[in-house]
Write a protein that holds these residues in place. Structure first.
Motif, mmCIF file in Angstrom:
data_model
loop_
_atom_site.group_PDB
_atom_site.id
_atom_site.type_symbol
_atom_site.label_atom_id
_atom_site.label_comp_id
_atom_site.label_asym_id
_atom_site.label_seq_id
_atom_site.Cartn_x
_atom_site.Cartn_y
_atom_site.Cartn_z
ATOM 1 N N GLY A 11 -26.967 37.024 110.247
ATOM 2 C CA GLY A 11 -25.767 37.703 109.770
ATOM 3 C C GLY A 11 -24.537 36.849 109.944
ATOM 4 N N LEU A 12 -24.417 36.182 111.097
ATOM 5 C CA LEU A 12 -23.260 35.335 111.358
ATOM 6 C C LEU A 12 -23.284 34.113 110.459
ATOM 7 N N SER A 13 -24.459 33.511 110.292
ATOM 8 C CA SER A 13 -24.563 32.340 109.424
ATOM 9 C C SER A 13 -24.174 32.683 108.002
ATOM 10 N N SER A 14 -24.584 33.879 107.560
ATOM 11 C CA SER A 14 -24.254 34.303 106.204
ATOM 12 C C SER A 14 -22.751 34.458 106.022
ATOM 13 N N LEU A 15 -22.106 35.033 107.036
ATOM 14 C CA LEU A 15 -20.670 35.254 106.931
ATOM 15 C C LEU A 15 -19.871 33.966 107.049
ATOM 16 N N LEU A 16 -20.337 33.051 107.918
ATOM 17 C CA LEU A 16 -19.575 31.832 108.166
ATOM 18 C C LEU A 16 -19.916 30.707 107.208
ATOM 19 N N VAL A 70 -13.625 28.311 114.271
ATOM 20 C CA VAL A 70 -13.583 28.652 112.850
ATOM 21 C C VAL A 70 -12.298 29.433 112.595
ATOM 22 N N VAL A 71 -11.544 29.010 111.585
ATOM 23 C CA VAL A 71 -10.265 29.650 111.285
ATOM 24 C C VAL A 71 -10.154 29.930 109.790
ATOM 25 N N ARG A 72 -9.164 30.712 109.426
ATOM 26 C CA ARG A 72 -8.794 30.870 108.019
ATOM 27 C C ARG A 72 -7.289 30.650 107.922
ATOM 28 N N GLN A 73 -6.865 30.108 106.798
ATOM 29 C CA GLN A 73 -5.442 29.811 106.624
ATOM 30 C C GLN A 73 -4.703 31.063 106.171
ATOM 31 N N LYS A 74 -3.627 31.398 106.893
ATOM 32 C CA LYS A 74 -2.833 32.577 106.565
ATOM 33 C C LYS A 74 -1.549 32.221 105.818
ATOM 34 N N GLU A 76 1.272 28.416 105.165
ATOM 35 C CA GLU A 76 1.378 26.974 105.342
ATOM 36 C C GLU A 76 1.515 26.644 106.826
ATOM 37 N N ASN A 77 0.584 25.809 107.321
ATOM 38 C CA ASN A 77 0.564 25.396 108.726
ATOM 39 C C ASN A 77 0.376 26.567 109.691
ATOM 40 N N THR A 78 -0.242 27.637 109.225
ATOM 41 C CA THR A 78 -0.557 28.774 110.091
ATOM 42 C C THR A 78 -2.005 29.188 109.861
ATOM 43 N N PHE A 79 -2.769 29.230 110.943
ATOM 44 C CA PHE A 79 -4.194 29.539 110.853
ATOM 45 C C PHE A 79 -4.535 30.668 111.827
ATOM 46 N N GLU A 80 -5.484 31.509 111.420
ATOM 47 C CA GLU A 80 -5.931 32.624 112.253
ATOM 48 C C GLU A 80 -7.383 32.408 112.662
ATOM 49 N N ILE A 103 -12.196 25.303 108.459
ATOM 50 C CA ILE A 103 -11.384 26.280 107.736
ATOM 51 C C ILE A 103 -12.260 27.001 106.708
ATOM 52 N N LYS A 104 -12.280 28.322 106.782
ATOM 53 C CA LYS A 104 -13.081 29.139 105.870
ATOM 54 C C LYS A 104 -12.189 30.067 105.049
ATOM 55 N N GLU A 105 -12.647 30.394 103.870
ATOM 56 C CA GLU A 105 -11.969 31.398 103.055
ATOM 57 C C GLU A 105 -12.634 32.745 103.304
ATOM 58 N N MET A 106 -11.899 33.663 103.922
ATOM 59 C CA MET A 106 -12.439 34.982 104.240
ATOM 60 C C MET A 106 -11.371 36.045 104.070
ATOM 61 N N ASN A 107 -11.791 37.241 103.612
ATOM 62 C CA ASN A 107 -10.858 38.358 103.587
ATOM 63 C C ASN A 107 -10.872 39.048 104.951
ATOM 64 N N ASP A 108 -10.052 40.062 105.116
ATOM 65 C CA ASP A 108 -9.927 40.731 106.418
ATOM 66 C C ASP A 108 -11.253 41.335 106.876
ATOM 67 N N GLU A 109 -11.971 41.954 105.938
ATOM 68 C CA GLU A 109 -13.247 42.603 106.277
ATOM 69 C C GLU A 109 -14.267 41.579 106.767
ATOM 70 N N GLU A 110 -14.385 40.462 106.068
ATOM 71 C CA GLU A 110 -15.348 39.428 106.452
ATOM 72 C C GLU A 110 -14.982 38.803 107.792
ATOM 73 N N ALA A 111 -13.690 38.595 108.025
ATOM 74 C CA ALA A 111 -13.239 38.001 109.283
ATOM 75 C C ALA A 111 -13.559 38.918 110.459
ATOM 76 N N LEU A 112 -13.341 40.220 110.281
ATOM 77 C CA LEU A 112 -13.635 41.178 111.345
ATOM 78 C C LEU A 112 -15.130 41.227 111.635
ATOM 79 N N GLN A 113 -15.936 41.251 110.582
ATOM 80 C CA GLN A 113 -17.386 41.289 110.771
ATOM 81 C C GLN A 113 -17.881 40.041 111.487
#
Length: 280
Positions: A11-16, A70-74, A76-80, A103-113
């Motif tokens: 599950g984690l591999s699929s999301l990440l 693992v982060v996502r860009q929120k 410019e120069n800010t990562f979550e 750096i990954k592209e994820m929406n809020d739902e995917e990031a929480l999961q």
């Protein structure tokens, strides 16, 4: 790795994993200034032990950071942070100015999961954090108990029983988070009058789970009133409860032409959330 952890790993591999070809991962790897990274406000884990972080900091000082966060860009120069908040916190203690990250592209739902699965896999969450994370994810209409169960490799009954902990008084939930009482103790207190006083007795008298279950059995063994509700209504209640993450009851009048729906909340935060969702 046991079967359950194997499910979690998939599950984690699929999301990440990247939405594009995994070869693009190297392009998404970079060192990021620690000051440009912020914690995820929806991170399920809220408590980080001081000794735990200091031990990790000592390891990083000696060995470096062996696994990128693992982060996502929120902006410019800010990562979550999606995964790896402990490493980020420890890196700051060591005084590192940069930290390796993917750096990954994820929406809020995917990031929480992803954050939930990582913490469950590492057994980092206490029962209350786990319950709140489940409840938060289930508020999204795109996921229900069954799909969450498949995603994290936990049974529906485990998820349901864990969420039921949130029916307890906030004082008892704090005791659980502080490690003063176990999940076994807490489950025995659900639906019991004067549960807070009993929780204090557990701590002061060092009562075992078996002793607590024995003391509360009189509240558990009462014969339930005969349920005269139509099975279809019960199914509707269950479906509605799973959709909104709260216990619900549906009542019809004698003619069946009108009735009422009751929502049960355990704290003011849940009430506030209900009001916000109704106002949308």
């Amino acid at each position: 790795m046991n079967k359950e952890n194997s499910k979690l790993g998939r599950g984690l591999s699929s999301l990440l994993s990247s939405k594009k070809d995994n070869q693009s991962e190297s392009k998404n790897f970079k060192k990021i200034n620690t000051s440009s990274i912020k914690a995820n406000s929806q991170q399920p884990r809220k408590r980080f032990g001081k000794n735990e972080i200091e031990d990790l900091a000592a390891s990083i000082k000696s060995q470096g950071i062996l696994q990128p966060i693992v982060v996502r860009q929120k902006a410019e120069n800010t990562f979550e942070i999606i995964a790896g908040e402990r490493r980020w916190r420890a890196a700051q203690i060591v005084g590192l100015h940069e930290i390796p990250a993917i750096i990954k592209e994820m929406n809020d739902e995917e990031a929480l999961q992803a954050a939930l699965i990582e913490n469950i896999q590492r057994e980092n969450l206490n029962p209350v954090e786990e319950a709140r994370a489940y409840q938060l994810i289930l508020k999204d209409n795109k996921i229900n108990y069954e799909s969450l169960s498949n995603l994290i490799g936990k049974s529906r009954s485990h998820i349901s029983n864990t969420i039921r902990l949130l029916e307890l008084n906030e004082i008892i939930l704090n005791y659980i988070e502080e490690g003063k009482i176990s999940m076994g103790h807490a489950r025995a207190l659900i639906g019991v009058p004067d549960a807070v006083d009993l929780a204090k007795d557990i701590i002061n008298k060092k009562l075992s789970v078996r002793e607590v279950e024995k003391n509360t059995s009189k509240y558990k063994n009462k014969k339930p009133k005969k349920n005269l509700k139509d099975p279809n209504i019960l199914n509707l209640e269950q479906e509605l409860s799973e959709k909104i993450g709260l216990k619900t009851s549906i009542y019809f009048n004698d003619q069946g032409s009108s009735g009422s729906i009751t929502l049960y909340y355990s704290d003011l935060d849940q009430l506030d959330d209900i009001m916000k969702r109704l106002k949308k």
